[in-house]
Design a protein around this motif. Sequence first.
Motif, PDB file in Angstrom:
ATOM      1  N   ASP A  34       0.594  -1.599  -0.055  1.00 55.12           N
ATOM      2  CA  ASP A  34      -0.043  -0.480   0.081  1.00 55.12           C
ATOM      3  C   ASP A  34       0.136   1.087   0.210  1.00 55.12           C
ATOM      4  OD1 ASP A  34      -1.340   2.000   1.023  1.00 55.12           O
ATOM      5  OD2 ASP A  34      -2.893   1.029   1.872  1.00 55.12           O
ATOM      6  N   VAL A  35       0.838   2.012  -1.116  1.00 52.21           N
ATOM      7  CA  VAL A  35       2.208   2.730  -1.236  1.00 52.21           C
ATOM      8  C   VAL A  35       1.818   3.976  -0.276  1.00 52.21           C
ATOM      9  CG1 VAL A  35       2.519   4.533  -2.980  1.00 52.21           C
ATOM     10  CG2 VAL A  35       1.688   2.420  -3.885  1.00 52.21           C
ATOM     11  N   ARG A  36       0.183   4.333   0.298  1.00 51.20           N
ATOM     12  CA  ARG A  36      -0.104   5.327   1.001  1.00 51.20           C
ATOM     13  C   ARG A  36       0.942   4.657   2.636  1.00 51.20           C
ATOM     14  NH1 ARG A  36      -3.734   6.120   4.461  1.00 51.20           N
ATOM     15  NH2 ARG A  36      -5.028   3.814   3.666  1.00 51.20           N
ATOM     16  N   LEU A  37       0.582   3.727   2.874  1.00 48.90           N
ATOM     17  CA  LEU A  37       1.360   3.076   4.216  1.00 48.90           C
ATOM     18  C   LEU A  37       2.599   3.437   3.847  1.00 48.90           C
ATOM     19  CD1 LEU A  37      -1.513   0.156   5.104  1.00 48.90           C
ATOM     20  CD2 LEU A  37      -1.245   2.676   5.748  1.00 48.90           C
ATOM     21  N   ARG A  39       4.509   5.123   1.945  1.00 49.20           N
ATOM     22  CA  ARG A  39       5.303   7.102   2.503  1.00 49.20           C
ATOM     23  C   ARG A  39       4.836   7.382   4.086  1.00 49.20           C
ATOM     24  NH1 ARG A  39       2.561   8.611  -1.990  1.00 49.20           N
ATOM     25  NH2 ARG A  39       0.487   9.229  -1.296  1.00 49.20           N
ATOM     26  N   ASP A  40       3.750   7.168   4.160  1.00 46.83           N
ATOM     27  CA  ASP A  40       3.561   7.595   6.117  1.00 46.83           C
ATOM     28  C   ASP A  40       4.817   6.987   6.709  1.00 46.83           C
ATOM     29  OD1 ASP A  40       1.294   8.276   5.138  1.00 46.83           O
ATOM     30  OD2 ASP A  40       0.279   7.512   5.990  1.00 46.83           O
TER      31      ASP A  40
END
Length: 67
Positions: A34-37, A39-40
């Motif tokens: 999951d790219v968003r996770l 990145r976070d």
Amino acid sequence: MAMTAALPVYLRVAGHPEFHVGDVTFDLLGGRADVRLLRDAMAELLRAAADAFEQPAEEGDDDAAPS
């Protein structure tokens, strides 16, 4: 069962040798991250590294950033 992956993160400042800042560990959902996770998690790790540079630990602390 969820699969996880870990990316080691190294930092090199100017001409100093690189050092291991930490690892970003994340779950692979269906074989994909999951790219968003991701990145976070990377942003959180880099903020912690910046804090260590701005406010170095007392001498003798093994977690202190190298000078």
